[in-house]
Motif scaffolding. Structure first.
Motif, PDB file in Angstrom:
ATOM      1  N   TYR A   1      24.823  11.339   4.595  1.00 55.52           N
ATOM      2  CA  TYR A   1      24.058  11.159   2.872  1.00 55.52           C
ATOM      3  C   TYR A   1      23.251  10.456   2.822  1.00 55.52           C
ATOM      4  O   TYR A   1      22.463  10.689   1.205  1.00 55.52           O
ATOM      5  CB  TYR A   1      24.926  10.762   2.060  1.00 55.52           C
ATOM      6  N   GLY A   2      22.793   9.388   3.143  1.00 53.93           N
ATOM      7  CA  GLY A   2      21.396   8.590   3.426  1.00 53.93           C
ATOM      8  C   GLY A   2      20.420   9.024   3.016  1.00 53.93           C
ATOM      9  O   GLY A   2      20.135  10.932   3.011  1.00 53.93           O
TER      10      GLY A   2
ATOM     11  N   TYR B   1      16.420   7.574  10.973  1.00 56.13           N
ATOM     12  CA  TYR B   1      17.823   7.085  10.199  1.00 56.13           C
ATOM     13  C   TYR B   1      19.222   8.573  10.293  1.00 56.13           C
ATOM     14  O   TYR B   1      19.700   7.440  10.619  1.00 56.13           O
ATOM     15  CB  TYR B   1      17.188   7.349   8.667  1.00 56.13           C
ATOM     16  N   ILE B   2      18.618   9.256  10.631  1.00 56.57           N
ATOM     17  CA  ILE B   2      19.393  10.323  11.262  1.00 56.57           C
ATOM     18  C   ILE B   2      19.414  10.162  13.072  1.00 56.57           C
ATOM     19  O   ILE B   2      21.320   9.772  12.406  1.00 56.57           O
ATOM     20  CB  ILE B   2      18.760  11.870  11.537  1.00 56.57           C
TER      21      ILE B   2
END
Length: 82
Positions: free
Chosen positions: A24-25, A31-32
């Motif tokens: 959800y970021g 980042y993923i």
């Protein structure tokens, strides 16, 4: 059992043993990727802890394995420039 049933069973088993929670970021590929690496780290540490708790792994071996996983996670963070 047919091949289709075997494949479905293996997919279900893999999803059960290695669940991946939704991210959800902020949407950035790095980042993923790090989130996936972090979830894998967490799952592996959980398995190591369970093996040690049940007497299947010595505390020293558990510590060494977790330390190795931690170094891999730190390296992935560095390689992703986070």
């Amino acid at each position: 059992m047919n091949m289709s049933h075997d494949k479905d069973f293996l997919i279900t088993l893999h999803e059960f043993l290695y669940p991946i929670n939704r991210y959800y970021g902020q949407f950035k590929p790095e980042y993923i990727t790090f989130n996936a690496n972090l979830q894998e780290f967490s799952q592996r540490v959980n398995y190591i802890c369970n093996l040690q708790t049940n007497g299947k792994l010595s505390p020293e071996d558990a510590y060494t394995q977790i330390q190795r996983l931690w170094k891999q996670l730190k390296l992935s963070k560095k390689q992703l420039n986070l």
